[in-house]
Design a protein around this motif. Structure first.
Motif, PDB file in Angstrom:
ATOM      1  N   VAL A 132      -8.233  58.532  51.951  1.00 40.61           N
ATOM      2  CA  VAL A 132      -7.835  57.830  50.721  1.00 40.61           C
ATOM      3  C   VAL A 132      -6.475  58.361  50.279  1.00 40.61           C
ATOM      4  O   VAL A 132      -6.285  59.585  50.167  1.00 40.61           O
ATOM      5  CB  VAL A 132      -8.874  58.034  49.604  1.00 40.61           C
TER       6      VAL A 132
ATOM      7  N   ALA B  81     -10.835  52.453  46.641  1.00 44.22           N
ATOM      8  CA  ALA B  81     -11.921  53.373  47.005  1.00 44.22           C
ATOM      9  C   ALA B  81     -12.880  53.601  45.852  1.00 44.22           C
ATOM     10  O   ALA B  81     -14.098  53.727  46.056  1.00 44.22           O
ATOM     11  CB  ALA B  81     -11.339  54.702  47.476  1.00 44.22           C
TER      12      ALA B  81
ATOM     13  N   SER C 224      -8.380  53.749  52.814  1.00 43.01           N
ATOM     14  CA  SER C 224      -8.322  53.012  51.559  1.00 43.01           C
ATOM     15  C   SER C 224      -7.349  53.701  50.614  1.00 43.01           C
ATOM     16  O   SER C 224      -6.858  54.800  50.907  1.00 43.01           O
ATOM     17  CB  SER C 224      -9.720  52.923  50.926  1.00 43.01           C
TER      18      SER C 224
ATOM     19  N   TYR D 243     -15.263  50.436  46.060  1.00 40.32           N
ATOM     20  CA  TYR D 243     -16.008  49.956  47.222  1.00 40.32           C
ATOM     21  C   TYR D 243     -16.280  50.999  48.307  1.00 40.32           C
ATOM     22  O   TYR D 243     -17.051  50.729  49.226  1.00 40.32           O
ATOM     23  CB  TYR D 243     -15.272  48.769  47.852  1.00 40.32           C
ATOM     24  N   MET D 244     -15.663  52.153  48.245  1.00 42.53           N
ATOM     25  CA  MET D 244     -15.827  53.123  49.327  1.00 42.53           C
ATOM     26  C   MET D 244     -17.287  53.559  49.488  1.00 42.53           C
ATOM     27  O   MET D 244     -17.808  53.634  50.609  1.00 42.53           O
ATOM     28  CB  MET D 244     -14.943  54.344  49.086  1.00 42.53           C
ATOM     29  N   ASP D 245     -17.947  53.847  48.386  1.00 41.96           N
ATOM     30  CA  ASP D 245     -19.336  54.323  48.482  1.00 41.96           C
ATOM     31  C   ASP D 245     -20.251  53.265  49.111  1.00 41.96           C
ATOM     32  O   ASP D 245     -21.117  53.584  49.934  1.00 41.96           O
ATOM     33  CB  ASP D 245     -19.865  54.707  47.096  1.00 41.96           C
TER      34      ASP D 245
ATOM     35  N   SER E  79     -19.395  53.075  52.928  1.00 39.73           N
ATOM     36  CA  SER E  79     -19.768  54.312  53.622  1.00 39.73           C
ATOM     37  C   SER E  79     -21.281  54.450  53.755  1.00 39.73           C
ATOM     38  O   SER E  79     -21.792  54.823  54.818  1.00 39.73           O
ATOM     39  CB  SER E  79     -19.207  55.521  52.872  1.00 39.73           C
TER      40      SER E  79
ATOM     41  N   GLN F 222     -13.491  59.555  55.511  1.00 39.25           N
ATOM     42  CA  GLN F 222     -12.721  58.770  54.550  1.00 39.25           C
ATOM     43  C   GLN F 222     -11.299  59.310  54.438  1.00 39.25           C
ATOM     44  O   GLN F 222     -11.097  60.523  54.322  1.00 39.25           O
ATOM     45  CB  GLN F 222     -13.387  58.814  53.172  1.00 39.25           C
TER      46      GLN F 222
ATOM     47  N   ILE G 227     -12.640  55.279  57.438  1.00 37.86           N
ATOM     48  CA  ILE G 227     -12.341  54.209  56.479  1.00 37.86           C
ATOM     49  C   ILE G 227     -11.070  54.593  55.744  1.00 37.86           C
ATOM     50  O   ILE G 227     -10.998  55.645  55.089  1.00 37.86           O
ATOM     51  CB  ILE G 227     -13.486  54.015  55.472  1.00 37.86           C
TER      52      ILE G 227
END
Length: 349
Positions: free
Chosen positions: A68, A46, A41, A49-51, A54, A66, A39
């Motif tokens: 970032v 991040a 970002s 919305y990353m959590d 994921s 990830q 992902i």
């Protein structure tokens, strides 16, 4: 939910649905079963919305990595791209695996270009989280990074396998990013979608965010219609560059302190005024465009010099030798392609 199908070398759906991010695997699993996924970002997106993304992928059996990086247009460069590709290689990503772009236009361009070139191409998904990326850059398969000489000069065409747009992600955008995205929204109104301009006149998007899902769908459909005719930008797709020839020059000259949508708004205004002078366009078009841009709090002037804008145009992708293909607004809601010399382009300023 709105679903718009894009018929291109890689056909795919653009899904526009509120809260789609909370059930992302419902859309990904039918296209790509559990596999390693990276992902991509930026640090702004991040944190929001990353959590969520994921955790859902991990629960369904995907191996999630990830990547970032710091936010901002200045990060869309060759060094950042190479760092991303090296990261992909370090995780032993294969041609059967997946890249996900979670963010705005910079993230989407970076991840898309990496997907186009790593192992000569792997699948990727666009999840736009800015208005500008939702209506424009996430759709159509154009990916690129900036070079010292100009914007988007190193890139490739690479269609995603899915674009998943959750308009509720726009709720975390600062107001200036809503305004920035409106520059691209208004551009679509000049590509034979005059009804969009009427809608924006009555309900400026910045002040009526409840209309955003419908606006995104109208813009995406307009782009889909063009991309299906001309995926590789050999003809009509160049219309999507309205305001960009001058806009890119403004971005470069201000070291990207003028964001893309704002620069496009100024570029449209400059080209509209030039069209009155050079092509006999109706001056009322200019007045109506200015009113609409100002209703969306977009700029219509710049302190960037004519020389700086014209110098950037020499490196424009639409430039060929002594000529350049430009997009000229001919009336309110309509534009045309025109090939001019660089000397003639100066007269539009």
């Amino acid at each position: 939910m709105k679903r718009i199908h894009i018929n291109a070398s890689q056909s795919y759906d653009v899904i526009i649905e509120e809260h789609a991010l909370s059930r992302i695997t419902d859309y990904i699993l039918p296209l790509k079963g559990p596999c390693p996924v990276i992902i991509v970002s930026d640090d702004n997106v991040a944190s929001h919305y990353m959590d969520t993304v994921s955790a859902q992928l991990t629960e369904k059996g995907y191996t999630v990595h990830q990547y970032v990086f710091p936010h901002g247009e200045e990060e869309k460069n060759a060094h950042r791209l190479i760092d991303l590709v090296e990261f992909m290689a370090s995780k032993s990503l294969t041609r059967k695996d997946l890249l996900i772009a979670l963010g705005g236009g910079v993230v989407g361009d970076m991840a898309g270009f990496a997907a186009a070139t790593y192992l000569r191409g792997i699948d990727y998904i666009q999840i736009p989280t800015s208005l500008l990326s939702a209506v424009d850059s996430s759709v159509g398969g154009k990916t690129a990074v900036n070079l010292e000489a100009g914007k988007n000069l190193w890139g490739a065409f690479k269609q995603p396998i899915l674009v998943l747009c959750d308009p509720t992600t726009l709720n975390t955008l600062p107001r200036e990013e809503w305004i920035n995205g409106c520059g691209e929204v208004i551009k679509y109104g000049f590509l034979n979608v005059p009804g969009l301009l009427t809608q924006l006149e009555h309900k400026p998007l910045v002040d009526h965010p409840d209309t955003v899902s419908d606006i995104i769908a109208r813009c995406v459909q307009a782009k889909a219609d063009i991309v299906e005719q001309d995926e590789r930008e050999t003809g009509v797709r160049a219309l999507l560059n309205l305001g960009h020839t001058f806009g890119h020059g403004i971005e470069k000259a201000t070291h990207f302190e003028t964001p893309h949508g704002n620069a496009v708004a100024i570029g449209m205004m400059l080209m509209a005024k030039g069209a009155v002078f050079m092509d006999g366009a109706d001056p009322d078009m200019v007045a109506k465009l200015q009113t609409l841009l100002e209703a969306h709090y977009l700029p219509t002037t710049t302190k960037v010099t004519k020389a700086e804008i014209l110098d950037a145009a020499k490196h424009d992708k639409k430039s060929q030798g002594s000529t350049i293909k430009i997009v000229v607004p001919v009336s309110y809601g309509h534009a045309k392609l025109k090939v001019v010399t660089h000397e003639e382009l100066a007269n539009y300023l």
